[in-house]
Write a protein that holds these residues in place. Structure first.
Motif, PDB file in Angstrom:
ATOM      1  N   VAL A 121      54.645  36.655  35.715  1.00  0.00           N
ATOM      2  CA  VAL A 121      53.747  37.439  34.989  1.00  0.00           C
ATOM      3  C   VAL A 121      53.365  38.464  35.963  1.00  0.00           C
ATOM      4  CG1 VAL A 121      51.545  37.668  34.034  1.00  0.00           C
ATOM      5  CG2 VAL A 121      52.870  35.502  33.860  1.00  0.00           C
ATOM      6  N   GLN A 177      54.333  38.351  26.070  1.00  0.00           N
ATOM      7  CA  GLN A 177      53.371  37.303  26.800  1.00  0.00           C
ATOM      8  C   GLN A 177      52.788  38.211  28.194  1.00  0.00           C
ATOM      9  OE1 GLN A 177      56.050  34.146  27.696  1.00  0.00           O
ATOM     10  NE2 GLN A 177      55.744  33.277  25.608  1.00  0.00           N
ATOM     11  N   PRO A 178      51.838  38.101  28.633  1.00  0.00           N
ATOM     12  CA  PRO A 178      50.711  37.080  28.347  1.00  0.00           C
ATOM     13  C   PRO A 178      49.803  37.327  27.346  1.00  0.00           C
ATOM     14  CG  PRO A 178      50.151  38.039  30.177  1.00  0.00           C
ATOM     15  CD  PRO A 178      51.234  38.638  29.821  1.00  0.00           C
TER      16      PRO A 178
END
Length: 109
Positions: free
Chosen positions: A6, A86-87
């Motif tokens: 991420v 995502q996220p």
């Protein structure tokens, strides 16, 4: 299974568009090919600043994303394929979630 990587993806917040709490802004991501992708999102999703209709624009912002792939192109530029689904479930106004961007556009690795 590989863990998701991420990161934050740099965007430019261009204008305030709605006072509905907590405020909605329009922003743009320019990909590695120079194509602009528009997003409409709540202020706290894109910035930690207290942005309002009377704030001066443009402002820097970021979108959460997952890094899917990194490589060097023929010109020697480091490119990164990211997915904004995502996220935080962010999609461009045209429905796109996967983008090829310059490595310099990635923040908060």
């Amino acid at each position: 299974m590989t863990a998701l990587r991420v990161a934050g993806l740099s965007v430019q917040i261009e204008r305030y568009i709605d006072d509905h709490f907590p405020g909605v802004v329009a922003c743009v991501l320019t990909d590695a090919d120079g194509k602009r992708h528009a997003f409409t999102e709540k202020v706290p999703v894109l910035s930690s600043s207290d942005l309002r209709a009377d704030s001066s624009y443009p402002k820097p912002g970021y979108i959460g994303c997952v890094i899917e792939h990194e490589w060097l192109d023929a010109a020697g530029r480091k490119l990164v394929q990211v997915n904004t689904e995502q996220p935080w479930g962010i999609t461009s106004v045209s429905g796109v979630t996967v983008f090829n961007v310059l490595d310099a556009q990635i923040i908060d690795r």
